[in-house]
Design a protein around this motif. Structure first.
Motif, PDB file in Angstrom:
ATOM      1  N   ASP A  52       0.725  -1.026   0.006  1.00 13.42           N
ATOM      2  CA  ASP A  52      -0.169   0.013   0.103  1.00 13.42           C
ATOM      3  C   ASP A  52       0.932   1.336   0.108  1.00 13.42           C
ATOM      4  OD1 ASP A  52      -2.620   1.362  -0.023  1.00 13.42           O
ATOM      5  OD2 ASP A  52      -2.147   1.740   2.269  1.00 13.42           O
ATOM      6  N   LYS A  53       1.924   1.166   0.821  1.00 10.57           N
ATOM      7  CA  LYS A  53       2.752   2.522   0.746  1.00 10.57           C
ATOM      8  C   LYS A  53       3.453   2.580  -0.541  1.00 10.57           C
ATOM      9  CE  LYS A  53       6.819   3.404   3.572  1.00 10.57           C
ATOM     10  NZ  LYS A  53       7.965   2.772   4.488  1.00 10.57           N
ATOM     11  N   ALA A  54       3.774   1.447  -1.265  1.00 15.15           N
ATOM     12  CA  ALA A  54       4.636   1.743  -2.763  1.00 15.15           C
ATOM     13  C   ALA A  54       3.189   2.210  -3.760  1.00 15.15           C
ATOM     14  CB  ALA A  54       4.895   0.275  -3.060  1.00 15.15           C
ATOM     15  N   ALA A  55       2.219   1.809  -3.197  1.00 14.71           N
ATOM     16  CA  ALA A  55       1.157   2.306  -4.176  1.00 14.71           C
ATOM     17  C   ALA A  55       0.630   3.711  -4.224  1.00 14.71           C
ATOM     18  CB  ALA A  55      -0.352   1.364  -4.189  1.00 14.71           C
ATOM     19  N   PHE A  56       0.674   4.056  -2.545  1.00 16.64           N
ATOM     20  CA  PHE A  56       0.639   5.525  -2.334  1.00 16.64           C
ATOM     21  C   PHE A  56       1.577   6.553  -3.162  1.00 16.64           C
ATOM     22  CE2 PHE A  56       1.998   8.792   0.539  1.00 16.64           C
ATOM     23  CZ  PHE A  56       1.032   9.515   0.480  1.00 16.64           C
ATOM     24  N   ILE A  57       2.978   5.904  -2.795  1.00 18.62           N
ATOM     25  CA  ILE A  57       3.807   6.884  -3.432  1.00 18.62           C
ATOM     26  C   ILE A  57       3.773   6.878  -4.967  1.00 18.62           C
ATOM     27  CG2 ILE A  57       6.377   7.012  -3.738  1.00 18.62           C
ATOM     28  CD1 ILE A  57       6.710   5.793  -0.836  1.00 18.62           C
ATOM     29  N   THR A  58       3.369   5.839  -5.664  1.00 17.96           N
ATOM     30  CA  THR A  58       3.468   5.888  -7.127  1.00 17.96           C
ATOM     31  C   THR A  58       2.209   6.738  -7.622  1.00 17.96           C
ATOM     32  OG1 THR A  58       4.352   3.690  -7.094  1.00 17.96           O
ATOM     33  CG2 THR A  58       3.114   4.499  -9.127  1.00 17.96           C
ATOM     34  N   ALA A  59       1.135   6.676  -6.679  1.00 20.99           N
ATOM     35  CA  ALA A  59      -0.127   7.501  -7.112  1.00 20.99           C
ATOM     36  C   ALA A  59       0.161   8.916  -7.115  1.00 20.99           C
ATOM     37  CB  ALA A  59      -1.354   7.048  -6.467  1.00 20.99           C
ATOM     38  N   SER A  60       0.724   9.162  -5.717  1.00 22.62           N
ATOM     39  CA  SER A  60       1.070  10.524  -5.345  1.00 22.62           C
ATOM     40  C   SER A  60       2.112  11.294  -6.406  1.00 22.62           C
ATOM     41  CB  SER A  60       1.845  10.534  -4.157  1.00 22.62           C
ATOM     42  OG  SER A  60       0.890  10.183  -2.849  1.00 22.62           O
ATOM     43  N   ARG A  61       2.995  10.464  -6.799  1.00 21.26           N
ATOM     44  CA  ARG A  61       4.068  10.829  -7.777  1.00 21.26           C
ATOM     45  C   ARG A  61       3.300  11.296  -9.155  1.00 21.26           C
ATOM     46  NH1 ARG A  61       8.788   7.425  -8.731  1.00 21.26           N
ATOM     47  NH2 ARG A  61       9.640   9.308  -9.464  1.00 21.26           N
ATOM     48  N   TYR A  62       2.538  10.402  -9.581  1.00 21.32           N
ATOM     49  CA  TYR A  62       1.758  10.443 -10.877  1.00 21.32           C
ATOM     50  C   TYR A  62       0.968  11.643 -10.825  1.00 21.32           C
ATOM     51  CZ  TYR A  62      -0.872   9.041 -14.935  1.00 21.32           C
ATOM     52  OH  TYR A  62      -1.471   9.004 -16.327  1.00 21.32           O
ATOM     53  N   THR A  63       0.129  11.869  -9.686  1.00 19.07           N
ATOM     54  CA  THR A  63      -1.148  12.993  -9.822  1.00 19.07           C
ATOM     55  C   THR A  63      -0.391  14.152  -9.079  1.00 19.07           C
ATOM     56  OG1 THR A  63      -1.929  12.088  -7.633  1.00 19.07           O
ATOM     57  CG2 THR A  63      -2.895  11.020  -9.615  1.00 19.07           C
ATOM     58  N   ARG A  64       0.459  14.171  -8.453  1.00 23.21           N
ATOM     59  CA  ARG A  64       0.950  15.274  -7.695  1.00 23.21           C
ATOM     60  C   ARG A  64      -0.420  15.984  -7.086  1.00 23.21           C
ATOM     61  NH1 ARG A  64       6.070  14.146  -7.275  1.00 23.21           N
ATOM     62  NH2 ARG A  64       6.970  13.930  -9.542  1.00 23.21           N
ATOM     63  N   ARG A  65      -1.192  14.900  -6.435  1.00 25.38           N
ATOM     64  CA  ARG A  65      -2.250  15.342  -5.314  1.00 25.38           C
ATOM     65  C   ARG A  65      -2.345  14.315  -4.298  1.00 25.38           C
ATOM     66  NH1 ARG A  65      -4.070  19.506  -8.360  1.00 25.38           N
ATOM     67  NH2 ARG A  65      -5.434  18.795 -10.261  1.00 25.38           N
ATOM     68  N   ASN A  66      -3.204  14.960  -3.092  1.00 26.76           N
ATOM     69  CA  ASN A  66      -3.298  14.242  -2.017  1.00 26.76           C
ATOM     70  C   ASN A  66      -3.883  12.891  -2.341  1.00 26.76           C
ATOM     71  OD1 ASN A  66      -2.195  16.167  -0.206  1.00 26.76           O
ATOM     72  ND2 ASN A  66      -4.331  17.201  -0.391  1.00 26.76           N
ATOM     73  N   ILE A  67      -3.478  11.711  -1.729  1.00 23.00           N
ATOM     74  CA  ILE A  67      -3.871  10.442  -2.197  1.00 23.00           C
ATOM     75  C   ILE A  67      -4.335   9.839  -1.023  1.00 23.00           C
ATOM     76  CG2 ILE A  67      -3.163   8.086  -3.284  1.00 23.00           C
ATOM     77  CD1 ILE A  67      -3.562  10.188  -5.450  1.00 23.00           C
ATOM     78  N   VAL A  68      -5.640   8.747  -1.335  1.00 20.97           N
ATOM     79  CA  VAL A  68      -5.913   7.973  -0.172  1.00 20.97           C
ATOM     80  C   VAL A  68      -6.138   6.586  -0.976  1.00 20.97           C
ATOM     81  CG1 VAL A  68      -6.689   9.593   1.474  1.00 20.97           C
ATOM     82  CG2 VAL A  68      -8.375   8.583  -0.288  1.00 20.97           C
ATOM     83  N   THR A  69      -5.806   5.463  -0.226  1.00 24.51           N
ATOM     84  CA  THR A  69      -6.411   4.041  -0.704  1.00 24.51           C
ATOM     85  C   THR A  69      -7.892   4.000  -0.656  1.00 24.51           C
ATOM     86  OG1 THR A  69      -4.339   3.427   0.017  1.00 24.51           O
ATOM     87  CG2 THR A  69      -6.057   1.859  -0.573  1.00 24.51           C
ATOM     88  N   ALA A  70      -8.771   3.615  -1.654  1.00 21.71           N
ATOM     89  CA  ALA A  70      -9.970   3.318  -1.852  1.00 21.71           C
ATOM     90  C   ALA A  70     -10.284   2.101  -1.449  1.00 21.71           C
ATOM     91  CB  ALA A  70     -10.640   3.910  -2.896  1.00 21.71           C
ATOM     92  N   SER A  71      -9.523   1.070  -2.034  1.00 23.86           N
ATOM     93  CA  SER A  71      -9.643  -0.303  -1.935  1.00 23.86           C
ATOM     94  C   SER A  71      -8.694  -1.198  -2.477  1.00 23.86           C
ATOM     95  CB  SER A  71     -10.992  -0.881  -2.827  1.00 23.86           C
ATOM     96  OG  SER A  71     -10.677  -0.648  -4.203  1.00 23.86           O
TER      97      SER A  71
END
Length: 124
Positions: free
Chosen positions: A36-55
């Motif tokens: 989940d940490k790896a997914a969070f970092i990747t999504a954050s870098r991709y979007t440059r937005r605040n990110i949360v895990t939905a599922s």
């Protein structure tokens, strides 16, 4: 100058005794937290937005990660929607001395971009 959106991230963690069960292998919950940490970092870098895990979707455990091995996570953006994106994470074990590697866990995480008020916001 902002560079092109990164679609992948790699995280490497050492597996210590406090992260293992009585078999000397990584707890499943610890593996999910690392992924989940790896997914969070990747999504954050991709979007440059605040990110949360939905599922999390379809998490498959193939083989254990043993105490003293590395847990090597490769996270990749595989699809995007209006406010969400899917990040696939593969966790491989790696023996430090031999270099032998095995796919241990694979899964997908749905991440949502949020504005300053915690509401879903469009991904740029």
């Amino acid at each position: 100058m902002v560079s092109q959106r990164p679609t992948q991230s790699r995280l490497i963690e050492m597996v210590f005794p406090s992260q293992t069960n009585h078999y000397g292998t990584l707890f499943g919950g610890q593996a999910l937290a690392l992924m989940d940490k790896a997914a969070f970092i990747t999504a954050s870098r991709y979007t440059r937005r605040n990110i949360v895990t939905a599922s999390s979707e379809k998490i498959d455990f193939h083989s254990p990660v043993r105490q003293g091995q590395l847990a090597d996570m490769l996270a990749t953006v595989v699809s995007t929607g209006r406010t969400s994106l899917v990040v696939e994470v593969e966790l491989h074990s790696e023996d430090l001395l031999s270099g032998e590697r095995h796919l241990c866990t694979k899964g997908k995480f749905v991440m949502v971009a949020l504005d300053q008020n915690g509401r879903p916001v469009q991904i740029p």
